[in-house]
Design a protein around this motif. Structure first.
Motif, PDB file in Angstrom:
ATOM      1  N   PHE A  85       0.825  -1.203   0.000  1.00  9.97           N
ATOM      2  CA  PHE A  85       0.000   0.000   0.000  1.00  9.97           C
ATOM      3  C   PHE A  85       0.861   1.256   0.000  1.00  9.97           C
ATOM      4  CE2 PHE A  85      -3.149  -3.026   1.228  1.00  9.97           C
ATOM      5  CZ  PHE A  85      -4.354  -2.485   0.791  1.00  9.97           C
ATOM      6  N   HIS A  86       0.215   2.360  -0.289  1.00 13.76           N
ATOM      7  CA  HIS A  86       0.893   3.636  -0.107  1.00 13.76           C
ATOM      8  C   HIS A  86       0.588   4.089   1.317  1.00 13.76           C
ATOM      9  CE1 HIS A  86       2.790   7.345  -1.188  1.00 13.76           C
ATOM     10  NE2 HIS A  86       1.772   8.026  -0.740  1.00 13.76           N
ATOM     11  N   TYR A  87       1.601   4.106   2.147  1.00 14.69           N
ATOM     12  CA  TYR A  87       1.359   4.301   3.572  1.00 14.69           C
ATOM     13  C   TYR A  87       2.377   5.279   4.133  1.00 14.69           C
ATOM     14  CZ  TYR A  87      -1.250   2.385   7.522  1.00 14.69           C
ATOM     15  OH  TYR A  87      -2.116   2.208   8.567  1.00 14.69           O
ATOM     16  N   THR A  88       1.985   6.500   4.335  1.00 16.95           N
ATOM     17  CA  THR A  88       2.905   7.492   4.902  1.00 16.95           C
ATOM     18  C   THR A  88       2.230   8.162   6.088  1.00 16.95           C
ATOM     19  OG1 THR A  88       2.103   9.150   3.368  1.00 16.95           O
ATOM     20  CG2 THR A  88       4.083   7.949   2.702  1.00 16.95           C
ATOM     21  N   GLN A  89       2.820   9.260   6.550  1.00 16.65           N
ATOM     22  CA  GLN A  89       2.299   9.921   7.739  1.00 16.65           C
ATOM     23  C   GLN A  89       0.826  10.310   7.584  1.00 16.65           C
ATOM     24  OE1 GLN A  89       4.086   9.957  10.559  1.00 16.65           O
ATOM     25  NE2 GLN A  89       2.116  10.557  11.419  1.00 16.65           N
ATOM     26  N   ALA A  90       0.465  10.725   6.361  1.00 12.75           N
ATOM     27  CA  ALA A  90      -0.909  11.174   6.112  1.00 12.75           C
ATOM     28  C   ALA A  90      -1.908  10.067   6.399  1.00 12.75           C
ATOM     29  CB  ALA A  90      -1.041  11.642   4.662  1.00 12.75           C
ATOM     30  N   GLN A  91      -1.546   8.835   5.998  1.00 16.17           N
ATOM     31  CA  GLN A  91      -2.463   7.722   6.224  1.00 16.17           C
ATOM     32  C   GLN A  91      -2.461   7.295   7.687  1.00 16.17           C
ATOM     33  OE1 GLN A  91      -0.358   7.663   3.518  1.00 16.17           O
ATOM     34  NE2 GLN A  91      -1.973   8.079   2.027  1.00 16.17           N
ATOM     35  N   VAL A  92      -1.299   7.404   8.323  1.00 15.31           N
ATOM     36  CA  VAL A  92      -1.193   6.963   9.708  1.00 15.31           C
ATOM     37  C   VAL A  92      -2.063   7.831  10.614  1.00 15.31           C
ATOM     38  CG1 VAL A  92       0.347   6.723  11.679  1.00 15.31           C
ATOM     39  CG2 VAL A  92       1.093   5.988   9.419  1.00 15.31           C
ATOM     40  N   SER A  93      -2.026   9.112  10.385  1.00 16.58           N
ATOM     41  CA  SER A  93      -2.839   9.981  11.234  1.00 16.58           C
ATOM     42  C   SER A  93      -4.312   9.897  10.849  1.00 16.58           C
ATOM     43  CB  SER A  93      -2.352  11.435  11.165  1.00 16.58           C
ATOM     44  OG  SER A  93      -1.277  11.556  10.298  1.00 16.58           O
ATOM     45  N   GLY A  94      -4.626   9.140   9.834  1.00 18.86           N
ATOM     46  CA  GLY A  94      -6.025   8.872   9.534  1.00 18.86           C
ATOM     47  C   GLY A  94      -6.669   9.864   8.597  1.00 18.86           C
ATOM     48  N   GLY A  95      -5.911  10.834   8.101  1.00 17.85           N
ATOM     49  CA  GLY A  95      -6.492  11.843   7.228  1.00 17.85           C
ATOM     50  C   GLY A  95      -6.846  11.306   5.857  1.00 17.85           C
ATOM     51  N   GLU A  96      -5.904  10.609   5.258  1.00 18.33           N
ATOM     52  CA  GLU A  96      -6.116  10.179   3.886  1.00 18.33           C
ATOM     53  C   GLU A  96      -6.359   8.679   3.808  1.00 18.33           C
ATOM     54  OE1 GLU A  96      -3.196  11.502   1.026  1.00 18.33           O
ATOM     55  OE2 GLU A  96      -2.928  13.352   2.183  1.00 18.33           O
ATOM     56  N   PRO A  97      -7.111   8.271   2.818  1.00 23.42           N
ATOM     57  CA  PRO A  97      -7.335   6.832   2.656  1.00 23.42           C
ATOM     58  C   PRO A  97      -6.085   6.147   2.126  1.00 23.42           C
ATOM     59  CG  PRO A  97      -8.343   8.035   0.848  1.00 23.42           C
ATOM     60  CD  PRO A  97      -7.795   9.065   1.796  1.00 23.42           C
ATOM     61  N   THR A  98      -5.922   4.880   2.466  1.00 26.84           N
ATOM     62  CA  THR A  98      -4.778   4.138   1.940  1.00 26.84           C
ATOM     63  C   THR A  98      -5.111   3.653   0.535  1.00 26.84           C
ATOM     64  OG1 THR A  98      -5.700   2.186   2.981  1.00 26.84           O
ATOM     65  CG2 THR A  98      -3.948   3.306   4.161  1.00 26.84           C
ATOM     66  N   GLN A 122       8.003   6.893   5.702  1.00 27.00           N
ATOM     67  CA  GLN A 122       7.674   6.087   4.521  1.00 27.00           C
ATOM     68  C   GLN A 122       7.460   4.648   4.982  1.00 27.00           C
ATOM     69  OE1 GLN A 122       7.373   7.114   1.437  1.00 27.00           O
ATOM     70  NE2 GLN A 122       8.186   9.201   1.539  1.00 27.00           N
ATOM     71  N   TYR A 123       6.322   4.449   5.666  1.00 30.30           N
ATOM     72  CA  TYR A 123       6.104   3.138   6.284  1.00 30.30           C
ATOM     73  C   TYR A 123       6.087   2.015   5.261  1.00 30.30           C
ATOM     74  CZ  TYR A 123       5.043   5.731  10.480  1.00 30.30           C
ATOM     75  OH  TYR A 123       5.126   6.560  11.548  1.00 30.30           O
ATOM     76  N   SER A 124       5.475   2.283   4.091  1.00 28.15           N
ATOM     77  CA  SER A 124       5.353   1.198   3.116  1.00 28.15           C
ATOM     78  C   SER A 124       6.714   0.844   2.519  1.00 28.15           C
ATOM     79  CB  SER A 124       4.353   1.576   2.030  1.00 28.15           C
ATOM     80  OG  SER A 124       4.495   2.923   1.679  1.00 28.15           O
ATOM     81  N   LEU A 125       7.567   1.851   2.307  1.00 24.84           N
ATOM     82  CA  LEU A 125       8.912   1.549   1.799  1.00 24.84           C
ATOM     83  C   LEU A 125       9.695   0.750   2.841  1.00 24.84           C
ATOM     84  CD1 LEU A 125      10.421   4.569  -0.141  1.00 24.84           C
ATOM     85  CD2 LEU A 125       9.828   2.289  -0.956  1.00 24.84           C
ATOM     86  N   GLY A 126       9.588   1.186   4.101  1.00 18.98           N
ATOM     87  CA  GLY A 126      10.265   0.455   5.177  1.00 18.98           C
ATOM     88  C   GLY A 126       9.789  -0.981   5.235  1.00 18.98           C
ATOM     89  N   ALA A 127       8.486  -1.174   5.078  1.00 15.59           N
ATOM     90  CA  ALA A 127       7.938  -2.527   5.113  1.00 15.59           C
ATOM     91  C   ALA A 127       8.467  -3.347   3.941  1.00 15.59           C
ATOM     92  CB  ALA A 127       6.416  -2.478   5.072  1.00 15.59           C
ATOM     93  N   ALA A 128       8.581  -2.714   2.763  1.00 13.01           N
ATOM     94  CA  ALA A 128       9.101  -3.435   1.595  1.00 13.01           C
ATOM     95  C   ALA A 128      10.538  -3.897   1.851  1.00 13.01           C
ATOM     96  CB  ALA A 128       9.036  -2.556   0.357  1.00 13.01           C
ATOM     97  N   ILE A 129      11.349  -3.019   2.469  1.00 11.97           N
ATOM     98  CA  ILE A 129      12.722  -3.420   2.802  1.00 11.97           C
ATOM     99  C   ILE A 129      12.694  -4.583   3.784  1.00 11.97           C
ATOM    100  CG2 ILE A 129      14.914  -2.662   3.776  1.00 11.97           C
ATOM    101  CD1 ILE A 129      14.060   0.211   2.995  1.00 11.97           C
ATOM    102  N   GLY A 130      11.771  -4.503   4.741  1.00 12.72           N
ATOM    103  CA  GLY A 130      11.627  -5.589   5.708  1.00 12.72           C
ATOM    104  C   GLY A 130      11.306  -6.906   5.024  1.00 12.72           C
ATOM    105  N   VAL A 131      10.425  -6.860   4.043  1.00 12.49           N
ATOM    106  CA  VAL A 131      10.067  -8.084   3.324  1.00 12.49           C
ATOM    107  C   VAL A 131      11.289  -8.639   2.587  1.00 12.49           C
ATOM    108  CG1 VAL A 131       8.690  -9.001   1.422  1.00 12.49           C
ATOM    109  CG2 VAL A 131       7.634  -7.497   3.101  1.00 12.49           C
ATOM    110  N   PHE A 174       4.087  -1.820  15.616  1.00 10.96           N
ATOM    111  CA  PHE A 174       3.738  -0.461  16.039  1.00 10.96           C
ATOM    112  C   PHE A 174       2.246  -0.207  15.794  1.00 10.96           C
ATOM    113  CE2 PHE A 174       3.089   4.024  14.966  1.00 10.96           C
ATOM    114  CZ  PHE A 174       3.585   4.628  16.100  1.00 10.96           C
ATOM    115  N   PHE A 175       1.786  -0.570  14.588  1.00 12.97           N
ATOM    116  CA  PHE A 175       0.369  -0.360  14.281  1.00 12.97           C
ATOM    117  C   PHE A 175      -0.524  -1.260  15.131  1.00 12.97           C
ATOM    118  CE2 PHE A 175       2.284   1.037  10.144  1.00 12.97           C
ATOM    119  CZ  PHE A 175       2.062   2.379  10.383  1.00 12.97           C
ATOM    120  N   LEU A 176      -0.041  -2.498  15.341  1.00 10.22           N
ATOM    121  CA  LEU A 176      -0.810  -3.449  16.162  1.00 10.22           C
ATOM    122  C   LEU A 176      -0.992  -2.890  17.575  1.00 10.22           C
ATOM    123  CD1 LEU A 176      -1.957  -6.348  15.846  1.00 10.22           C
ATOM    124  CD2 LEU A 176       0.139  -7.173  16.910  1.00 10.22           C
ATOM    125  N   MET A 177       0.090  -2.387  18.152  1.00  7.63           N
ATOM    126  CA  MET A 177       0.041  -1.857  19.513  1.00  7.63           C
ATOM    127  C   MET A 177      -0.810  -0.597  19.560  1.00  7.63           C
ATOM    128  SD  MET A 177       1.537  -3.872  21.434  1.00  7.63           S
ATOM    129  CE  MET A 177       2.364  -5.408  21.057  1.00  7.63           C
TER     130      MET A 177
END
Lengths: 318, 292
Positions: free
Chosen positions: A62-75, A285-294, B142-145
């Motif tokens: 997904f596209h997941y950045t600060q905007a989505q985390v704070s709930g403002g924008e849809p993912t 850049q949560y989604s990029l970080g997650a991609a690196i994690g994968v 983090f999101f889970l918590m």
């Protein structure tokens, strides 16, 4: 993803899982009891390990950045967009290469030091052996974060004793890319060789002394005995410590994060783990970080599969 | 310290027997020198913690001090809520150690003393689970918590650490549980003991040494963790743990080395004590995990 891969492994040798059945007499009547005992472990692992892994994969799509985390924008679903962005980024490849080389250097040094000292331990009397064991236990027990700060202090440009002894003036070890990596490598080797040393030493002690005596009578040198007698006999143990070291060193986080202050000047000392963390929590850049994690997860999974194959070839019964 | 002489007291060291004397002296000198080098960072840490400020910030560092002082420790303990951080660290570590030991004991019993479908698959999954890079899971955790409303609580540290220490603990406990003879189990049932009674009153005490050894690993990984503490305890610092307290003194540009070294000493000593207490079991435990 994890489950699928293990299933593949299972299918290759279907005979294994059923072969040793007669060992436990009560096994046939086990019924639900083992699952009852396993339930707490499976609940915890399912909720806090398997589910987060699934989530990690999901976030990376997904596209997941600060905007989505704070709930403002849809993912928005991006498919493999994050991976495309990642693989097109030159820095990613730099970091990947640095991670592999750094981990390889750490593994080689750790194994060399650990094995050499294990052999040394068999050749000395009780007092030096105790001294070395105690020192190693101390290094082993030291938390990564305190180890990192202490090594930084030892190599500090102004107040560290190392520069004083080597006469390097106020040379900064963390400024240059390679010297910073070297400093981290020293710390990593320092805190991880004890595991190798203790394990290999225990392995050498288990080798029957007749074998070693025969080799010595035939005029084999120490090096020859190690190479042609001990190393083959210790193979199972060496495989375990090598794979463990690969896995640990590939995941080094604290040392890099603390010693190079989050990845070094302009990110020159980043490794994948720290890179993913910085992308996610520093750049949001949560989604990029997650991609690196994968990507990391897949690499470590490949290492694990190699490990399993080696274990099975040795005929170890699970 | 019986780490070395555990089973070797009676047996003559096999390699040593044919090493000539000068060779052995050289080897012993090397061993002692290596021990000194390996121990030096720890020595320097403790020494610097006791040095007065002037001697730490000196361009002529000496490997001794003639005026030991508790100033750095006073600064560390005087820091806001340091005691609180220490207690938090202890609470988290103890909770993780106890919970993961009990859960792992049950699981290890299931996979070693019973035969059932999927047993091998499960074992392989426990092995694979050990390889998962904890740090990569910081993001989903983090999101889970956050969704569970557990950010800024000690639960956000305890729960993930239980999960991450379980696979290795189960893997390692297998050897200890396996070592308890089947005959004992049969005899217990013969005498009319129930499965639960056998589990807790016979098997558990016998496996306890192994459980202690296993605990070292969960204790250390929990005690040392600073990534979760940094990521999940974001606004309520009264819920923070020791590593974060240490970093307060470590400012990249002008670190308070005395404070860092004193805090490091305070943080390292409990682990050292724990390690020394269980070291013998640790080695036999590793033997069991590595090759059984």
């Amino acid at each position: 993803m994890v489950a699928q891969n293990t299933v593949v492994v299972e299918h290759k040798r279907p005979a294994r899982s059923t072969a040793p059945a007669p060992r436990t007499p009560r096994g046939r009547r086990a019924g639900r009891t083992p699952w009852l005992y396993l339930a707490p472990a499976l609940v915890v692992l399912g909720g806090l390990l398997a589910y987060p892994i699934y989530q990690l994969g999901l976030i990376s799509l997904f596209h997941y950045t600060q905007a989505q985390v704070s709930g403002g924008e849809p993912t928005t679903f991006e498919g493999l967009g994050n991976y495309r962005e990642l693989f097109a980024d030159e820095q990613f490849w730099h970091v990947l290469l640095a991670t592999v080389l750094f981990a390889a250097a750490c593994v080689v040094c750790t194994l060399a030091v650990g094995c050499a000292l294990a052999v040394l331990l068999t050749r000395v009397r009780a007092v030096p052996r105790l001294a070395l064991m105690l020192a190693a236990l101390g290094a082993w027990a030291t938390p990564a974060i305190t180890g990192s700060t202490v090594w930084l202090f030892l190599f500090d440009a102004d107040f560290g004793p190392v520069n004083r002894v080597l006469g390097l003036g106020d040379h900064s070890w963390t400024y240059g890319r390679f010297s910073a990596f070297f400093l981290v490598l020293l710390e990593v080797v320092w805190c991880s060789f004890p595991f190798v040393m203790v394990t290999v030493y225990a392995g050498i002690r288990a080798v029957p002394s007749e074998v070693l005596e025969a080799a010595a009578l035939d005029g084999a040198s120490q090096w020859r005995i190690w190479r042609s007698v001990l190393a083959p006999m210790l193979r199972p143990i060496l495989v375990v410590v090598t794979i463990q070291s690969v896995i640990w060193d590939f995941k080094v986080f604290t040392q890099i994060y603390v010693m190079t202050n989050g990845g070094g000047i302009a990110g020159q000392n980043l490794v994948l783990n720290v890179y993913a963390y910085q992308q996610a929590f520093a750049s949001s850049q949560y989604s990029l970080g997650a991609a690196i994690g994968v990507v990391m997860l897949l690499i470590l999974l490949a290492v694990t599969l190699v490990y399993l194959r080696l274990l099975r070839r040795q005929g170890e019964e699970l | 310290m019986t780490l070395v002489s555990r089973d070797g007291a009676r047996r003559v060291n096999p390699v040593r027997r044919f090493v000539r004397r000068p060779g052995r002296l050289a080897a012993e000198a090397t061993a002692l020198l290596t021990a000194a080098v390996v121990a030096f960072p720890l020595y320097w840490m403790v020494l610097s913690a006791f040095k007065p400020a002037g001697e730490i910030e000196s361009t002529e560092p000496r490997p001794w001090t003639l005026a030991p002082t508790l100033d750095s420790f006073r600064r560390v303990f005087g820091q806001q809520e340091f005691g609180r951080y220490f207690v938090n660290s202890v609470v988290v570590a103890v909770a993780v150690v106890i919970a993961s030991a009990l859960i792992a004991f049950l699981a290890a019993t299931a996979v070693t003393r019973f035969r059932f479908r999927l047993r091998t698959t499960l074992l392989i999954m426990f092995l694979v689970a050990q390889m998962v890079p904890v740090e990569a899971l910081t993001i989903p955790l983090f999101f889970l918590m956050r969704d569970a409303g557990q950010l800024n609580t000690l639960w956000s540290l305890i729960l993930p650490h239980i999960a991450f220490s379980l696979p290795f603990a189960i893997w390692m406990l297998r050897g200890f549980v396996k070592a308890v003879p089947e005959a004992l189990e049969e005899a217990a049932y013969m005498d009319g003991a129930s499965r639960t009674r056998f589990l807790w009153q016979i098997l558990f005490p016998l496996v306890l040494p192994g459980l202690v050894a296993t605990s070292v690993f969960s204790f250390i990984s929990t005690w040392n963790d600073f990534l979760f503490a940094k990521s999940f305890i974001i606004s309520d610092i009264s819920q923070s743990t020791l590593p974060m307290a240490l970093l307060v003194f470590y400012k990249p540009d002008e670190p308070d080395w005395g404070g860092v070294m004193a805090a490091s000493t305070v943080m390292t000593i409990p682990v050292l004590v724990f390690f020394v207490l269980v070291q013998r079991r640790l080695v036999s435990g590793l033997g069991g995990a590595v090759k059984d």
